[in-house]
Design an enzyme around this catalytic site. Structure first.
Site, PDB file in Angstrom:
ATOM      1  N   CYS A 183      59.511  25.501  59.877  1.00 42.62           N
ATOM      2  CA  CYS A 183      58.866  25.931  61.014  1.00 42.62           C
ATOM      3  C   CYS A 183      58.155  27.032  61.093  1.00 42.62           C
ATOM      4  O   CYS A 183      58.339  27.748  59.972  1.00 42.62           O
ATOM      5  CB  CYS A 183      60.053  25.766  62.052  1.00 42.62           C
ATOM      6  SG  CYS A 183      61.444  27.190  61.682  1.00 42.62           S
ATOM      7  N   LYS A 184      57.951  27.791  62.174  1.00 41.82           N
ATOM      8  CA  LYS A 184      57.132  28.866  62.373  1.00 41.82           C
ATOM      9  C   LYS A 184      57.776  30.024  61.534  1.00 41.82           C
ATOM     10  O   LYS A 184      57.161  30.702  60.664  1.00 41.82           O
ATOM     11  CB  LYS A 184      56.777  29.156  63.817  1.00 41.82           C
ATOM     12  CG  LYS A 184      56.074  30.729  63.961  1.00 41.82           C
ATOM     13  CD  LYS A 184      55.899  30.799  65.522  1.00 41.82           C
ATOM     14  CE  LYS A 184      57.101  31.083  66.073  1.00 41.82           C
ATOM     15  NZ  LYS A 184      56.972  31.481  67.437  1.00 41.82           N
TER      16      LYS A 184
END
Length: 148
Positions: A66-67
């Site tokens: 994820c980010k």
């Protein structure tokens, strides 16, 4: 071109053969993946876990991030790690949500401490409520209730 045909083509290209370890089982998994994709459900975790299993069968690899590469990644990584253990019959591990939760309360929270200085996931209660059940962190490990 259907998923099964793409997989055969991949195996021919990379492995030089159409034979795949456990090919009949692979066909079942490919059918399962096709059905999950066609179901067009929102946040269908099965698409991720079934495709990961297929990738392992053909000697492939994939990466999930994820980010910030920590919280959401932790939820999926722990789920997939346990599923990979179940697939290895020699380990003799039985499926259990407790094992996933144990990983999420242990090693993955240690990663949060190292990365963020707090032994808690950066989710809030509202975010967790929107997650599929398989990807929800254990109670008390996120938001204001997180263990410090």
């Amino acid at each position: 071109m259907c998923i099964r045909d793409r997989m055969r083509r991949y195996c021919e290209m990379v492995c030089g053969t159409t034979l795949v370890r456990g090919e009949s089982d692979l066909n079942i998994e490919l059918e399962k993946l096709t059905a999950l994709v066609r179901a067009d459900r929102r946040k269908e975790v099965g698409v991720l876990t079934v495709s990961a299993g297929i990738g392992r069968r053909v000697g492939g690899a994939r990466w999930v991030s994820c980010k910030s590469a920590k919280d959401r990644t932790s939820m999926l990584c722990t789920l997939e790690a346990v599923e990979a253990c179940f697939e290895d019959k020699e380990l003799g591990i039985e499926p259990s949500g407790r094992l996933v939760q144990s990983l999420r309360c242990g090693v993955r929270l240690d990663n949060c401490l190292l990365n963020m200085g707090k032994r808690a996931y950066a989710f809030n209660r509202m975010q967790v409520a929107t997650f599929p059940t398989e990807l929800q962190p254990p109670e008390g490990t996120y938001g204001q209730g997180g263990r410090s």
